[in-house]
Design an enzyme around this catalytic site. Structure first.
Site, short mmCIF file in Angstrom:
data_model
loop_
_atom_site.label_atom_id
_atom_site.label_comp_id
_atom_site.label_asym_id
_atom_site.label_seq_id
_atom_site.Cartn_x
_atom_site.Cartn_y
_atom_site.Cartn_z
N SER A 147 0.84 -1.19 0.00
CA SER A 147 0.00 0.00 0.00
C SER A 147 0.88 1.24 0.00
CB SER A 147 -0.90 0.02 1.24
OG SER A 147 -1.55 1.27 1.38
N TYR A 160 -1.35 -0.73 10.17
CA TYR A 160 -1.46 -1.03 8.74
C TYR A 160 -0.22 -0.61 7.98
CZ TYR A 160 -3.39 -0.95 3.99
OH TYR A 160 -3.62 -1.16 2.64
N LYS A 164 2.46 -3.05 6.01
CA LYS A 164 2.65 -2.95 4.57
C LYS A 164 4.09 -2.57 4.22
CE LYS A 164 -1.40 -4.12 3.02
NZ LYS A 164 -1.57 -5.43 2.33
#
Length: 263
Positions: A147, A160, A164
């Site tokens: 991401s 997150y 990533k």
């Protein structure tokens, strides 16, 4: 013909998180380019719809409804591909994610869970797939979906974004270990119009902000990511490994600020 280099006729791919969004678009693109696919996600009805689209492209899909937060279930997909189609050439680790959460509300367990869901699962499938790719196809390609939040700082993305970022560097490390027979790359999408952006995209003010802060002034489409994946796994991408492709509209900073106050 240069377009022939984007064909993957006769190959077999495993795509996780393929019930909708990016995974579904990637699976259908691979079928349109000539591959049979094993598609896995939690919801069987969604997988059946994707399988119909694969069949419409003239290829075969085998669906696996499973909880892909379980590394063992994810790893089992490699054997399923060989059992169903006799070979394995391509793996796309698309399943992953974590909800935004302010830093001080992010527990250590939440950080571990995000790492496991995004990185440990990918490693489990790669570890199971590599011997089968070598044995049945001689070589192949792996794509991990990371991401833009793995490289850009944004509030509430500690779990997150960290996971990533780890997956992006894992991609570089895995590529080095698996050279020269298996290429490993990653894709770091920006703001793509999937179900994850439904709430934002349906709010005119928020969508306008997203688009205004994206240098190309538009949001991405799942097919943009599918095209990137096809490039990386096909002969067109034969000289690319250990890289992170960034189809993100040119982002150099997050394009939506979450309402997290200063400390």
């Amino acid at each position: 013909m240069i377009l022939d280099r984007f064909r993957i006729d006769g190959q077999v791919a495993v795509v996780t998180g393929a019930g909708r969004g990016l995974g579904a678009a990637i699976a259908v693109a691979f079928a349109e380019a000539g591959a049979d696919v094993v598609i896995a996600a939690r919801t069987e009805s969604q997988l059946d719809e994707v399988a119909e689209r694969v069949a419409a492209a003239g290829k075969r899909a085998h669906t696996v409804a499973a909880d892909l937060s379980d590394p063992d279930a994810t790893a089992a997909l490699a054997a399923t591909a060989v059992d169903q189609f006799g070979r394995l050439d391509i793996v796309v680790n698309n399943v992953g994610g974590a909800m935004p959460c302010p830093l001080l509300d992010t527990t250590p367990d939440a950080l571990v869970q995000a790492f496991n869901f995004n990185v440990t699962n990918a490693h489990a499938l790669i570890r199971a797939a590599v011997p089968r790719i070598i044995d049945t196809a001689g070589g192949g390609s792996i794509v991990n979906i990371t991401s833009t939040m793995g490289r850009l700082p944004g509030r509430a993305f500690a779990a997150y974004g960290t996971a990533k970022a780890a997956l992006a560097h894992y991609t570089r490390l895995a590529a080095l270990d698996l050279n020269p027979r298996i290429r490993v790359n990653a894709i770091a999408p920006g703001s793509i119009l999937t179900s994850a952006l439904e709430i934002v995209a349906s709010n005119d003010a928020m969508r306008t902000e997203l688009e205004a802060k994206t240098p190309l002034h538009t949001l991405g489409d799942p097919e943009d990511i599918a095209a990137a994946a096809l490039y990386l796994v096909s002969p067109a991408g034969r000289y690319v490994t250990g890289k992170v492709l960034e189809p993100d509209g040119g982002l150099i900073a997050p394009n939506l600020d979450l309402p997290i106050p200063d400390l």
